[in-house]
Each structure stands twice: as structure tokens, then as C-alpha cells.
Design an enzyme around this catalytic site. Structure first.
Site, PDB file in Angstrom:
ATOM      1  N   SER A  53      -9.535   0.405  -4.777  1.00 44.32           N
ATOM      2  CA  SER A  53      -8.854  -0.761  -5.342  1.00 44.32           C
ATOM      3  C   SER A  53      -9.700  -1.449  -6.408  1.00 44.32           C
ATOM      4  O   SER A  53     -10.022  -0.851  -7.428  1.00 44.32           O
ATOM      5  CB  SER A  53      -8.475  -1.720  -4.196  1.00 44.32           C
ATOM      6  N   ASP A 113      -5.585  -4.162 -11.319  1.00 46.98           N
ATOM      7  CA  ASP A 113      -6.848  -3.691 -10.759  1.00 46.98           C
ATOM      8  C   ASP A 113      -6.842  -2.162 -10.756  1.00 46.98           C
ATOM      9  O   ASP A 113      -5.920  -1.525 -11.265  1.00 46.98           O
ATOM     10  CB  ASP A 113      -7.096  -4.274  -9.364  1.00 46.98           C
ATOM     11  N   ASP A 125      -6.275   0.280  -8.732  1.00 46.72           N
ATOM     12  CA  ASP A 125      -5.161   1.083  -8.219  1.00 46.72           C
ATOM     13  C   ASP A 125      -3.816   0.431  -8.490  1.00 46.72           C
ATOM     14  O   ASP A 125      -2.788   0.898  -8.002  1.00 46.72           O
ATOM     15  CB  ASP A 125      -5.336   1.393  -6.732  1.00 46.72           C
ATOM     16  N   ASP A 134      -2.315  -2.258  -7.557  1.00 44.56           N
ATOM     17  CA  ASP A 134      -1.483  -2.935  -6.548  1.00 44.56           C
ATOM     18  C   ASP A 134      -1.638  -4.445  -6.604  1.00 44.56           C
ATOM     19  O   ASP A 134      -1.018  -5.165  -5.822  1.00 44.56           O
ATOM     20  CB  ASP A 134      -1.757  -2.410  -5.137  1.00 44.56           C
TER      21      ASP A 134
END
Length: 448
Positions: free
Chosen positions: A104, A243, A245, A247
Site C-alpha cells: 500500500s 497511494d 496500490d 485504494d
């Protein structure tokens, strides 16, 4: 072996501790055992695996694939895609399991493994506990004739791109909007600019040159200065900062000012409530969300349901209560009408659509309420230390709680993904706010 699962899957420094190829192989085998459907033919067992752009993703992808195929699971490799794409494709491709390899917003040296069930949602604590038990106890691989296959899926990103475009009103165009999108050199480095461009926006992409070692480095939702500078330099109307990833998201107005997840949730909750779309007149957020958000919603007859930190817990509460909007101050925005987990790009699209619908600039839309002064201090500690068990730290926390009684609130919690103690307080009196945070953070630092 130490405990594997934290707040959001398994996470740590790549090639060390719990984030080695050996552990990934064992995790893959354990997850394969957990999700195998007895009585089904070998071709029925299917797993989709996505990843972000970290160098260690190759190593972990191969190890997970080996573990999963050893249990008879057929692996479909999506390559770099946003985390929400894995939830979407696990469900649409009728997979038994979805896996995302990502840490992440963490630095490039870290990596992580997140699991999604066949319904596209992240696993429950109970499921993770059982998989962890299987990792510790070991599993018996299938006979040679039942070993699974692995292949690359070339259109995984394209499927997500096409779906994301359907989440704004049919026929709506973003033409006329200049949008900076910061992809953090991460998983959405191709998908996000494609979606925005195909919807008609003039797109200024940054953070779209991943090299395996630069994800989240000086860019993305945790380092919004890069996006702010680009917005101002290019005269953009809007900045969307994702960010690693994709999400989570931070939104920026034309001056480069940043709005966090609380402000986005306030905007969406009010709009959905007005349209009769907000299920149960309730927004789900975590204990970290600002008291100002709660007051703002209450004035409109909207309830705020709080959970512990982690978008997984937000989603669990939403599913249990039948609510369809939630998120975190950190920028996870969960809209279960559209996605099974936080989706930074879809949240950014909803904001851009609101700009088009209302004709109002980002600066007006992203400031729904005045936050109560809040301060968060992250204090690092050595792995294995237990600073919150120390007498001096407990004494400092008790004193801070007494000082804030009736004036604000204090929240102390260990990070679920990093060796950090997070010290957060809210108070209308800035001097008192600083004093209690400094006192508690200082006590934690001294004990660690």
C-alpha cells in the site's frame, strides 16, 4: 514463526521476517487448502493475483503461485493493477480467491499480501486465523496429476478501466477539467490516466514511471507536495493523489490545498442523503475520523458509526449494518455500490463528477466542515518492544485523558502495519492539544 496477519493482510520488509519467498509459498499453499472446494474438478479451482510495482513483487508472485498450484489451484496473473481491481476480478472471474501483493502506502522496501474471498471482499479475522494455523501446521500438497496451472491475463487492467468509467453518470463527460493524477509510481500508473483521459479530462499524470524502487517515494497520497506543485504549475482544476496500490486518495484543489478522507466522506454522505441513496442515513468511519465530521453529519440527521482502524473493519461494519458508504481519514473511501474495498480512483471520479454536476470548483466542494484541531504523532519503536505496557507510558496516558476530560479525546494505538505507536488527540484548545500529545509521545519515545 511469528504472527503473520496484521491490520491489512501480511506486511513487512521484503526478504526478511514474514515477507520472504518461503513464507509466501507457505501462505499460498495454506490459502489454497482453505479455499479448495471439495468435489470440484481441478479446472474449477481459480485464483487471481495482482500486484503493485515493487521489485519484490516478482519474487512473491512466483512463490505464491508455487504454493497455490501445489494445492491444485489454477493461478491467473493480472500484473500491476489497483487493489480494488483484484476484488472486482475475483468476483467477476468466479475465482475462489483473490490475492494482492502490495504494501500500500509503505516505502518501496516493504511488501505485503492481501487476500480476497470469492465475493470480492477481504477476509474476516476468523478466516485469516485459520489460514495462519495452516501455515504453522503445514498442508499436504495434491497428487502430481492435480497440480494447478498458471497463466498471465493480459486484459485485467482493461477490465478494471472499463468498469471504473461506468461509476459516474452515463453520458457524463469530464471535458473541460484539467486534472493532475499522481499515481505514486504504483499499481494505477496506467489505469488511472487511462480512465480520466477516456472520460474526456485533460490529464497531467505524475508518478507514472515505476522502476521497482520508487513507489510512494516523494509522491502519492502520503506525499502530496508533488501533486500540489503540479496542480499549480499546470493550472489544473483538480488533483487526485493515489497511494501505491490505489485504494486510497487525497484530493487537491486548484491552489494545491489538500482534503483528506473525512472531507470527502462528508461531501459524499451529504449528497447521497439528499438523493435518498445513503442507506440507513449512516456513514461508517473509524475512531480516527475528526469530531468535526461527526458534528457536521449529526446536524443533517446522518449517523456516524465508528470502527477500529482499518478499511477491512469499515467494510465489515457496512456489510453487517447494510450501509453503503464508509471510509477512513487516511483516504480509503468505500462505496459498496461500486467496489468491495477502498478505491481511490473511483472516489476521485465521484469528486470530479460532483464538480461537473454542480459547476462548483474543488475548493468549495472539499471543505464541508471545520475540523476540530487534531494532532497525530507517530512514534517508532524497536520490534519486540512493548511500550504501551510500560508504567511510565500508562501514567502519561492517564494524565492526558484526565486533562482532556470534557474537552476533547485521546486515541493511542499501535500501527497494524509498521512498528509505530500512533498518538492522536483532538481538542478545541490548541495549547492543551500540543501538551497532551507531546507528553504521551515523549513517554512512549523514552520507553521505546
Amino acid at each position: 514463526m511469528s504472527k503473520l496477519f496484521g491490520t491489512d493482510g501480511v506486511r513487512g520488509r521484503a526478504n526478511q521476517g514474514n515477507m520472504t519467498a518461503e513464507t509466501a509459498l507457505r501462505l499460498g499453499a495454506a490459502a489454497g487448502q482453505f479455499f479448495r472446494r471439495e468435489g470440484q474438478g481441478a479446472s474449477a479451482h481459480r485464483v487471481v493475483i495482482g500486484k503493485d510495482t515493487r521489485l519484490s513483487g516478482y519474487m512473491l508472485e512466483n512463490a505464491l503461485t508455487a504454493g497455490l498450484t501445489s494445492m491444485g489451484m489454477n493461478v491467473l496473473l493480472l500484473g500491476p493493477v489497483p487493489t480494488p481491481a483484484v476484488g472486482l476480478l475475483a468476483r467477476s472471474m468466479r475465482a475462489d480467491l483473490g490475492v494482492m501483493i502490495s504494501a500500500s502506502h509503505n516505502p518501496p522496501e516493504d511488501n505485503g499480501i492481501k487476500f480476497f474471498g470469492p465475493d470480492g471482499f477481504k477476509l474476516s479475522d476468523e478466516a485469516e486465523t485459520e489460514i495462519e494455523r495452516l501455515v504453522h501446521d503445514g498442508v499436504a500438497p495434491v497428487p502430481a496429476d492435480d497440480i494447478g496451472r498458471a497463466k498471465r491475463i493480459e486484459d485485467g487492467r482493461g477490465r478494471y478501466v472499463e468498469y471504473a468509467k461506468t461509476t459516474i453518470p452515463s453520458g457524463m463527460s469530464l471535458e473541460g477539467l484539467r486534472i493532475v493524477v499522481d499515481c505514486a509510481n504504483g499499481a494505477a500508473y496506467r489505469a488511472a490516466p487511462e480512465v480520466l483521459s477516456e472520460l474526456g479530462a485533460t490529464v497531467i499524470p505524475i508518478g507514472v514511471d515505476p522502476n521497482g524502487r520508487n513507489i510512494n517515494k516523494g509522491c502519492g497520497s502520503t506525499h502530496t507536495m508533488a501533486a500540489a506543485e503540479a496542480v499549480v504549475a499546470h493550472g489544473a482544476d483538480l488533483g487526485i493523489s493515489l497511494d501505491g496500490d490505489a485504494d486510497r486518495v487525497m484530493i487537491l484543489d486548484a491552489s494545491g490545498t489538500v482534503a483528506d478522507g473525512d472531507q470527502l466522506m462528508a461531501l459524499f454522505a451529504s449528497r447521497w442523503a439528499t438523493e435518498g441513496r445513503l442507506n440507513g442515513a449512516t456513514l461508517v468511519a473509524t475512531v480516527m475520523s475528526n469530531l468535526g465530521l461527526e458534528r457536521h453529519l449529526a446536524a443533517q440527521g446522518i449517523a456516524l458509526q465508528r470502527t477500529k482502524v482499518g478499511d477491512r473493519y469499515v467494510v465489515e461494519a457496512m456489510r453487517q449494518g447494510g450501509w453503503n458508504l464508509g471510509g477512513e481519514q487516511s483516504g480509503h473511501i468505500v462505496m459498496t455500490d461500486y467496489a468491495t474495498t477502498g478505491d481511490g480512483l473511483i472516489a476521485g471520479l465521484q469528486f470530479a463528477a460532483e464538480m461537473v454536476r454542480t459547476g462548483r470548483p474543488a475548493a468549495e466542494l472539499m471543505h464541508s466542515f471545520t475540523p476540530v484541531p487534531q494532532r497525530l504523532e507517530n512514534v517508532k519503536y524497536e520490534m519486540g518492544a512493548r511500550p504501551l505496557d510500560k508504567t511510565e507510558v500508562r501514567t502519561a496516558i492517564s494524565a492526558a485523558e484526565a486533562a482532556l476530560s470534557g474537552k476533547g479525546r485521546l486515541l493511542i494505538r499501535p500501527s497494524g502495519t509498521e512498528p509505530l505507536i500512533r498518538v492522536m488527540a483532538e481538542c478545541e484548545d490548541p495549547a492543551l492539544l500540543d501538551r497532551v500529545v507531546d507528553d504521551v509521545a515523549g513517554a512512549v519515545r523514552a520507553s521505546a
